[in-house]
Design an enzyme around this catalytic site. Structure first.
Site, PDB file in Angstrom:
ATOM      1  N   HIS A 225      43.391   5.153 -24.358  1.00  0.00           N
ATOM      2  CA  HIS A 225      41.977   5.389 -24.091  1.00  0.00           C
ATOM      3  C   HIS A 225      41.651   6.768 -24.662  1.00  0.00           C
ATOM      4  O   HIS A 225      42.430   7.703 -24.532  1.00  0.00           O
ATOM      5  CB  HIS A 225      41.782   5.289 -22.575  1.00  0.00           C
ATOM      6  CG  HIS A 225      40.667   6.058 -21.987  1.00  0.00           C
ATOM      7  ND1 HIS A 225      39.367   5.918 -22.386  1.00  0.00           N
ATOM      8  CD2 HIS A 225      40.637   6.957 -20.976  1.00  0.00           C
ATOM      9  CE1 HIS A 225      38.598   6.717 -21.643  1.00  0.00           C
ATOM     10  NE2 HIS A 225      39.353   7.349 -20.803  1.00  0.00           N
ATOM     11  N   TYR A 265      31.902   8.746 -20.671  1.00  0.00           N
ATOM     12  CA  TYR A 265      31.765   9.703 -19.573  1.00  0.00           C
ATOM     13  C   TYR A 265      32.001  11.115 -20.089  1.00  0.00           C
ATOM     14  O   TYR A 265      32.620  11.303 -21.145  1.00  0.00           O
ATOM     15  CB  TYR A 265      32.699   9.350 -18.408  1.00  0.00           C
ATOM     16  CG  TYR A 265      34.178   9.414 -18.721  1.00  0.00           C
ATOM     17  CD1 TYR A 265      34.863  10.631 -18.665  1.00  0.00           C
ATOM     18  CD2 TYR A 265      34.902   8.268 -19.042  1.00  0.00           C
ATOM     19  CE1 TYR A 265      36.222  10.693 -18.944  1.00  0.00           C
ATOM     20  CE2 TYR A 265      36.257   8.322 -19.321  1.00  0.00           C
ATOM     21  CZ  TYR A 265      36.913   9.546 -19.268  1.00  0.00           C
ATOM     22  OH  TYR A 265      38.254   9.616 -19.547  1.00  0.00           O
ATOM     23  N   ASP A 558      44.110 -15.521   8.759  1.00  0.00           N
ATOM     24  CA  ASP A 558      43.872 -16.623   9.698  1.00  0.00           C
ATOM     25  C   ASP A 558      44.340 -17.902   9.021  1.00  0.00           C
ATOM     26  O   ASP A 558      44.080 -18.122   7.842  1.00  0.00           O
ATOM     27  CB  ASP A 558      42.419 -16.700  10.174  1.00  0.00           C
ATOM     28  CG  ASP A 558      41.444 -17.139   9.086  1.00  0.00           C
ATOM     29  OD1 ASP A 558      41.740 -16.928   7.885  1.00  0.00           O
ATOM     30  OD2 ASP A 558      40.373 -17.666   9.429  1.00  0.00           O
TER      31      ASP A 558
HETATM   32  P1  FAD Z   1      51.841   9.384 -14.173  1.00  0.00           P
HETATM   33  O1  FAD Z   1      51.086  10.640 -14.093  1.00  0.00           O
HETATM   34  O2  FAD Z   1      51.991   8.778 -15.514  1.00  0.00           O
HETATM   35  O3  FAD Z   1      53.210   9.620 -13.515  1.00  0.00           O
HETATM   36  C1  FAD Z   1      54.309   8.755 -13.651  1.00  0.00           C
HETATM   37  C2  FAD Z   1      55.518   9.594 -13.822  1.00  0.00           C
HETATM   38  O4  FAD Z   1      56.663   8.769 -13.801  1.00  0.00           O
HETATM   39  C3  FAD Z   1      55.516  10.307 -15.156  1.00  0.00           C
HETATM   40  O5  FAD Z   1      55.515  11.677 -14.935  1.00  0.00           O
HETATM   41  C4  FAD Z   1      56.750   9.796 -15.847  1.00  0.00           C
HETATM   42  O6  FAD Z   1      57.401  10.778 -16.615  1.00  0.00           O
HETATM   43  C5  FAD Z   1      57.591   9.339 -14.685  1.00  0.00           C
HETATM   44  N1  FAD Z   1      58.564   8.328 -15.082  1.00  0.00           N
HETATM   45  C6  FAD Z   1      58.354   7.189 -15.781  1.00  0.00           C
HETATM   46  N2  FAD Z   1      59.504   6.534 -15.999  1.00  0.00           N
HETATM   47  C7  FAD Z   1      60.470   7.251 -15.402  1.00  0.00           C
HETATM   48  C8  FAD Z   1      61.864   7.090 -15.260  1.00  0.00           C
HETATM   49  N3  FAD Z   1      62.514   6.045 -15.790  1.00  0.00           N
HETATM   50  N4  FAD Z   1      62.555   8.015 -14.569  1.00  0.00           N
HETATM   51  C9  FAD Z   1      61.929   9.088 -14.025  1.00  0.00           C
HETATM   52  N5  FAD Z   1      60.609   9.299 -14.139  1.00  0.00           N
HETATM   53  C10 FAD Z   1      59.885   8.385 -14.807  1.00  0.00           C
HETATM   54  N6  FAD Z   1      41.833   8.918 -13.703  1.00  0.00           N
HETATM   55  C11 FAD Z   1      40.854   9.401 -12.932  1.00  0.00           C
HETATM   56  O7  FAD Z   1      40.853   9.165 -11.731  1.00  0.00           O
HETATM   57  N7  FAD Z   1      39.833  10.126 -13.448  1.00  0.00           N
HETATM   58  C12 FAD Z   1      39.774  10.396 -14.764  1.00  0.00           C
HETATM   59  O8  FAD Z   1      38.846  11.052 -15.233  1.00  0.00           O
HETATM   60  C13 FAD Z   1      40.774   9.902 -15.621  1.00  0.00           C
HETATM   61  N8  FAD Z   1      40.714  10.107 -16.926  1.00  0.00           N
HETATM   62  C14 FAD Z   1      41.708   9.646 -17.729  1.00  0.00           C
HETATM   63  C15 FAD Z   1      41.633   9.925 -19.086  1.00  0.00           C
HETATM   64  C16 FAD Z   1      42.619   9.491 -19.923  1.00  0.00           C
HETATM   65  C17 FAD Z   1      42.533   9.811 -21.388  1.00  0.00           C
HETATM   66  C18 FAD Z   1      43.692   8.740 -19.402  1.00  0.00           C
HETATM   67  C19 FAD Z   1      44.757   8.221 -20.299  1.00  0.00           C
HETATM   68  C20 FAD Z   1      43.761   8.460 -18.060  1.00  0.00           C
HETATM   69  C21 FAD Z   1      42.770   8.902 -17.198  1.00  0.00           C
HETATM   70  N9  FAD Z   1      42.797   8.641 -15.835  1.00  0.00           N
HETATM   71  C22 FAD Z   1      41.827   9.150 -15.029  1.00  0.00           C
HETATM   72  C23 FAD Z   1      43.860   7.835 -15.229  1.00  0.00           C
HETATM   73  C24 FAD Z   1      44.895   8.729 -14.594  1.00  0.00           C
HETATM   74  O9  FAD Z   1      45.288   9.698 -15.487  1.00  0.00           O
HETATM   75  C25 FAD Z   1      46.105   7.947 -14.157  1.00  0.00           C
HETATM   76  O10 FAD Z   1      45.715   6.750 -13.567  1.00  0.00           O
HETATM   77  C26 FAD Z   1      46.958   8.720 -13.167  1.00  0.00           C
HETATM   78  O11 FAD Z   1      47.222  10.001 -13.641  1.00  0.00           O
HETATM   79  C27 FAD Z   1      48.249   7.995 -12.887  1.00  0.00           C
HETATM   80  O12 FAD Z   1      49.072   8.769 -12.070  1.00  0.00           O
HETATM   81  P2  FAD Z   1      50.556   8.317 -11.783  1.00  0.00           P
HETATM   82  O13 FAD Z   1      51.174   9.346 -10.930  1.00  0.00           O
HETATM   83  O14 FAD Z   1      50.562   6.938 -11.318  1.00  0.00           O
HETATM   84  O15 FAD Z   1      51.220   8.228 -13.214  1.00  0.00           O
HETATM   85  N1  THG Z   2      41.826 -25.660   6.293  1.00  0.00           N
HETATM   86  C1  THG Z   2      43.139 -25.521   6.562  1.00  0.00           C
HETATM   87  N2  THG Z   2      43.716 -24.312   6.623  1.00  0.00           N
HETATM   88  C2  THG Z   2      42.989 -23.193   6.390  1.00  0.00           C
HETATM   89  C3  THG Z   2      41.610 -23.283   6.126  1.00  0.00           C
HETATM   90  C4  THG Z   2      41.030 -24.564   6.074  1.00  0.00           C
HETATM   91  N3  THG Z   2      43.585 -21.985   6.403  1.00  0.00           N
HETATM   92  C5  THG Z   2      42.902 -20.836   5.890  1.00  0.00           C
HETATM   93  C6  THG Z   2      41.451 -20.852   6.273  1.00  0.00           C
HETATM   94  N4  THG Z   2      40.860 -22.138   5.931  1.00  0.00           N
HETATM   95  C7  THG Z   2      41.362 -20.631   7.761  1.00  0.00           C
HETATM   96  N5  THG Z   2      40.002 -20.634   8.247  1.00  0.00           N
HETATM   97  C8  THG Z   2      39.535 -21.527   9.147  1.00  0.00           C
HETATM   98  C9  THG Z   2      38.419 -21.176   9.882  1.00  0.00           C
HETATM   99  C10 THG Z   2      37.959 -21.995  10.885  1.00  0.00           C
HETATM  100  C11 THG Z   2      38.599 -23.198  11.162  1.00  0.00           C
HETATM  101  C12 THG Z   2      39.663 -23.585  10.400  1.00  0.00           C
HETATM  102  C13 THG Z   2      40.151 -22.737   9.387  1.00  0.00           C
HETATM  103  C14 THG Z   2      38.176 -24.041  12.307  1.00  0.00           C
HETATM  104  N6  THG Z   2      37.911 -23.388  13.442  1.00  0.00           N
HETATM  105  C15 THG Z   2      37.640 -24.053  14.687  1.00  0.00           C
HETATM  106  C16 THG Z   2      36.511 -23.353  15.425  1.00  0.00           C
HETATM  107  O1  THG Z   2      36.437 -22.124  15.339  1.00  0.00           O
HETATM  108  O2  THG Z   2      35.743 -24.015  16.064  1.00  0.00           O
HETATM  109  C17 THG Z   2      38.887 -23.947  15.535  1.00  0.00           C
HETATM  110  C18 THG Z   2      38.760 -24.696  16.791  1.00  0.00           C
HETATM  111  C19 THG Z   2      40.026 -24.676  17.582  1.00  0.00           C
HETATM  112  O3  THG Z   2      40.802 -23.696  17.500  1.00  0.00           O
HETATM  113  O4  THG Z   2      40.241 -25.637  18.304  1.00  0.00           O
HETATM  114  O5  THG Z   2      38.144 -25.233  12.216  1.00  0.00           O
HETATM  115  O6  THG Z   2      39.837 -24.734   5.781  1.00  0.00           O
HETATM  116  N7  THG Z   2      43.874 -26.591   6.766  1.00  0.00           N
END
Ligand code: FAD
Ligand code: THG
Length: 835
Positions: A225, A265, A558
């Site tokens: 980037h 930006y 749920d």
């Molecule tokens: P890193 O800082 O990359 O740290 C990972 C570390 O792991 C490194 O130091 C590396 O050396 C180490 N490492 C890797 N492999 C090994 C290994 N095998 N053994 C030991 N160490 C290892 N983010 C924002 O929020 N705002 C911004 O404005 C912004 N601007 C950006 C601009 C640019 C040009 C870029 C490229 C990025 C920007 N980002 C920004 C994103 C941001 O920089 C990153 O998302 C963030 O710094 C990631 O942090 P991190 O600690 O996960 O990774």
């Molecule tokens: N069907 C089945 N599993 C599920 C869902 C589904 N799992 C994930 C998600 N959907 C769960 N959500 C719900 C929400 C409400 C109900 C069922 C699954 C439901 N509720 C009755 C009630 O509130 O009146 C329970 C009555 C009772 O407990 O007797 O029917 O869609 N298989």
């Protein structure tokens, strides 16, 4: 026995350094951070990040991470200089679409407790005098946004954590992950093995490489980037804001600025401007082609995360920049680079434990913006077993297996890069890859003119063009008002007809995408009794709706649990996160006591499901089955094995749309036949296929919650209106102690049902809700309720709000009056379901 486990953190970027700090301040000090680069400038993304922090995000979790990061970095200071320069954040609109988008964004900010305001072009210029005001239609200003000094924060965190007892080892690459018996035991380095009970990879875009050492797919793509610094901008000279590289964030007074209509930006660097661009082609980076930089050579200009600048990619942006900020015409590009960072298939970070190697965790694809918040969540996860900020949008286990393939990750992550600043509708589907997973009914659905949206790789019909003709027959009381354009996107009036038919006739719903698990073995009952809050020790044939709680009593999912026989259960779950949790716990139980072995199998793809629902459902099924589907033959919330048109089917009597009928499960091979048999049999009853548009409306009318949207682990069952599902006389299960401890403490908030007073304004979700003029909550799910003839919105509101209270939902900057209403809106007496 050690007081605390030995933790190895891989990487001392902003994430690793924050994690070391969050662990050590909680008393976990047996922590070693291993970094391949020198500790003073490690050479990862953090070492060159310009540090812009815009906190506003559609995700509540991400906003919370950002707000925590801001506050932490503000408090992190040395010699009176903090690591956060709160210059404010300004996003400007140069198109009407963007201006509308900023209104929605202000809604997110307000919902998540971030103060912001929409300002006119004059005020934009006041905050940012360099703007060509004529181009600007308005802006979103967030005073608490600003600039993080990421590299400096890392140094201060290293110092702080070292003082607390953490060991930092620089210039040492991790070359392997040691494991034994399915558990991590340490990391390999050129200097030997460092033993560990827990390993957390905070390796940023190197994540996939470390993941491979532990056999774990880490679905992120390293992308380059572009970022440039200009030469001195004459208009900025004389401001003299200092030149210390580590102190640059404090060398800014102007707000951080986003010009998203051109994918740009901006920030200030003393008397220069820094420009970041997402306008260029996506530039994926292969990890084995990174520049090798020796420790002694590492500098602001040379590091492995910094590739050669490709100027031709930047030139159009330079023109766009000069247009927005005419002062730049007096300057040039002084220094540019292509910096590397991580993108993921859905844009979220990757947090969590490997499904195969216990104790191996990742915290990657994290921006500086969210870094401290993510680190806190991981520390909570390790120490308390759970993060207090809901992680469902961040957990690495949220992806389906097909979504972690190299080609999928590459294509979707590049697409996310291209779209990062686009105005996107919450329902907007990706164009590609599509048709990854289709139900056996897919060909019929196409014939019926299905409009598909994608979820978890599945194609799910939202409505069927074949039902358009029904609009002519739609009784006036079922007709819905027209929607404004945004709420009308990915919506069809046909959903009204499908809802009408479901409530008055009969409809087929494709429920195949619903996650299904088979839990079996002598330990199956014990496992599900322990993990769920419901009483499931019932006779075979029982189906139970119940909650999976976290240790603190929060709702982690749920589910429905059907007892097929003594030792076999079918679980209807919400997604892969549930599969991961149940699988992990089953493995633990089996290894602790092999006579209580239990196996969890994801049977979703091998099976399919049709919801046959509506008052005429019984007439349809009676034509093609000799089994007893009468009220006594198959009671509400019971299951039995039947045959329909000769096909073996597991029938469960329940309905997420709140109508008489069954979920009908069979294996994938029989699916198409089952669909055809039912569709043909239902012709006299006017059977239709219906889609998610109608489904979502009907389930809200019935008050059925959608996990992850209406409630998350931050909510406890009683607040969420799900207290009824807690098993009576059930003593010990995960979360039970927390529920007991919370009993008697008054709830502060409550999930409420709202109906919109004007009868026409449909909102979409996440909008702020005002009570007595103050923002006090936010919408979760919303839909037009065709049966009740009003728009519905569920919302988290203070517990002291009561039925009959008037609140206001803010939508596109307008306030819409709504009333707190008793729920459910449809069939509170359960006559339809039990009839
Ligand atoms: P890193 O800082 O990359 O740290 C990972 C570390 O792991 C490194 O130091 C590396 O050396 C180490 N490492 C890797 N492999 C090994 C290994 N095998 N053994 C030991 N160490 C290892 N983010 C924002 O929020 N705002 C911004 O404005 C912004 N601007 C950006 C601009 C640019 C040009 C870029 C490229 C990025 C920007 N980002 C920004 C994103 C941001 O920089 C990153 O998302 C963030 O710094 C990631 O942090 P991190 O600690 O996960 O990774
Ligand atoms: N069907 C089945 N599993 C599920 C869902 C589904 N799992 C994930 C998600 N959907 C769960 N959500 C719900 C929400 C409400 C109900 C069922 C699954 C439901 N509720 C009755 C009630 O509130 O009146 C329970 C009555 C009772 O407990 O007797 O029917 O869609 N298989």
């Amino acid at each position: 026995m050690r007081a605390t486990p030995r933790v190895v953190i891989i990487g001392a970027g902003i994430v690793g350094a924050n994690l070391a700090d969050e662990l050590s301040t909680r008393g976990w000090t047996e922590v070693t951070v291993v970094e391949q680069g020198p500790l003073n400038l490690a050479g990862g993304s953090t070492s060159h990040a310009p540090g812009l922090v815009f906190q506003t995000n559609p995700s509540k979790t991400m906003a919370e991470f950002a707000t925590y990061t801001v506050n932490k970095l503000l408090a992190l200071s040395d010699e009176g200089v903090s690591c956060f320069n709160q210059v404010g954040g300004l996003e400007i609109a140069t198109t009407p679409e963007r201006l509308e988008d900023l209104k929605r964004k202000l809604g997110y900010a307000t919902s998540w407790g971030i103060e912001g305001r929409l300002i006119d072009p004059d005020e934009c210029s006041k905050h940012y005098p360099l703007l060509d005001q004529g181009m600007v239609l308005g802006g979103l200003y967030v005073p608490s946004d600003g600039l993080a000094s990421a590299a400096r924060a890392v140094q201060l965190l290293i110092r702080k954590a070292t003082a607390a007892g953490v060991t930092f080892i620089g210039s040492t690459p991790v070359t392997g992950v040691e494991q034994s018996g399915g558990r991590v035991t340490g990391v390999q380095t050129p200097d030997g093995v460092i033993p560990a009970d827990i390993v957390v990879s905070c390796a940023g875009f190197w994540g996939p490489k470390i993941g491979a050492m532990a056999g774990m797919a880490v679905p992120l793509l390293p992308l380059a980037h572009q970022y440039v610094k200009t030469t001195v901008v004459p208009e900025l000279t004389g401001t003299n804001l200092g030149t210390n590289a580590l102190d640059l964030a404090n060398g800014a007074r102007l707000p951080i600025l986003r010009h998203q209509d051109k994918d740009l930006y901006f920030r200030e660097h003393g008397d220069r401007i820094g420009i970041g661009s997402y306008a260029h082609r996506p530039m994926p980076v292969a990890l084995d082609t990174l520049p090798e930089v020796a420790a002694a050579q590492m500098s602001e200009h040379r590091m492995p995360s910094r590739l050669e600048f490709t100027e031709e990619d930047f030139l159009p942006c330079w023109e766009d920049s000069k247009q927005l900020l005419p002062a730049l015409r007096g300057a040039g590009i002084a220094d540019g680079f292509n910096g590397i960072f991580s993108f993921t298939p859905d844009g979220g970070p990757l947090i969590g434990e490997s499904p195969d190697v216990e104790g191996f965790y990742v915290a990657e694809a994290v921006w500086v913006t969210h870094s401290a918040g993510v680190a806190r969540a991981v520390a909570e996860l390790l120490i308390e077993g759970q993060s207090r900020t809901p992680l469902h949008e961040c957990e690495v286990s949220r992806f389906e297996k097909v979504q972690t393939s190299e080609s999928y990750v590459s294509e979707t992550s590049q697409q996310n890069f291209v779209e990062i600043y686009d105005v996107l509708h919450p329902l907007q589907p990706r164009q590609s890859p599509r048709d990854l997973r289709v139900s056996p009914f897919n060909c019929r659905q196409r014939e019926l003119g299905a409009f598909f949206l994608e979820a978890g790789g599945w194609e799910r019909p939202h409505w069927f063009e074949a039902n358009r003709a029904l609009l002519a027959e739609l009784p006036p009381e079922w007709q819905a008002p027209e929607r404004e354009p945004w709420a009308n996107m990915f919506h069809s009036p046909i959903s009204a007809a499908e809802a009408w038919k479901t409530r008055t006739g009969v409809a087929l719903y494709d429920m195949t995408a619903l996650k299904r698990l088979e839990v079996s073995g002598p330990g199956a009952l014990a496992l599900l009794q322990r993990l769920s809050a419901g009483q499931i020790d019932k006779k075979p044939g029982a189906v139970t709706y119940c909650l999976l709680l976290a240790g603190d009593g929060g709702v982690r999912s749920d589910i429905t649990i059907a007892r097929l026989d003594e030792t076999t259960f079918q679980v209807g779950a919400n997604g892969n996160i549930d599969v991961d949790y149940l699988t992990r716990e089953a493995r633990k139980q089996t290894s602790e006591n092999v006579s209580q072995w239990v196996q969890v199998r994801d049977i979703t793809g091998a099976t399919c499901c049709i919801g046959l629902w509506g008052p005429l459902a019984r007439e349809v099924v009676a034509k093609v089955s000799t089994d007893d589907f009468s009220n006594d033959g198959l009671k509400y919330f019971r299951t039995k094995q039947v045959r329909i048109g000769g096909i073996p089917v597991t029938a469960m009597r329940l309905s997420y749309v709140g109508e008489l009928g069954w979920e009908l499960y069979t294996s994938a091979d029989y699916g198409l036949k089952l669909w055809d048999v039912l569709f043909a049999a239902g012709q006299d009853q006017g059977i239709i296929a219906a889609g998610r548009g109608a489904f979502n409306s009907l389930r809200l009318e019935k008050g059925y919650r959608l996990w992850g949207t209406d409630m998350t682990p931050e909510h406890e069952p009683y607040q969420a209106g799900l207290g009824f599902s807690i098993g009576k006389n059930k003593e010990s299960f995960v979360g039970s102690e927390a529920l007991v401890a919370r009993r008697g403490q008054p709830a502060t908030k409550q999930l409420r049902c709202l109906t919109v007073d004007d009868g026409t304004s449909v909102v979409l979700g996440k909008e702020p809700v005002y009570f007595n003029g103050e923002p006090t909550g936010y919408v979760t799910s919303a839909a037009y309720g065709y049966t009740v003839g009003k728009p519905i919105a569920y919302a988290w509101l203070p517990a002291h709000t009561a039925e009959g209270d008037t609140v206001e939902i803010e939508y596109f900057g307008k306030r819409i009056a709504a009333t707190v209403t008793a729920e459910p809106l449809v069939d509170p007496g359960m006559e339809r379901l039990r009839g």
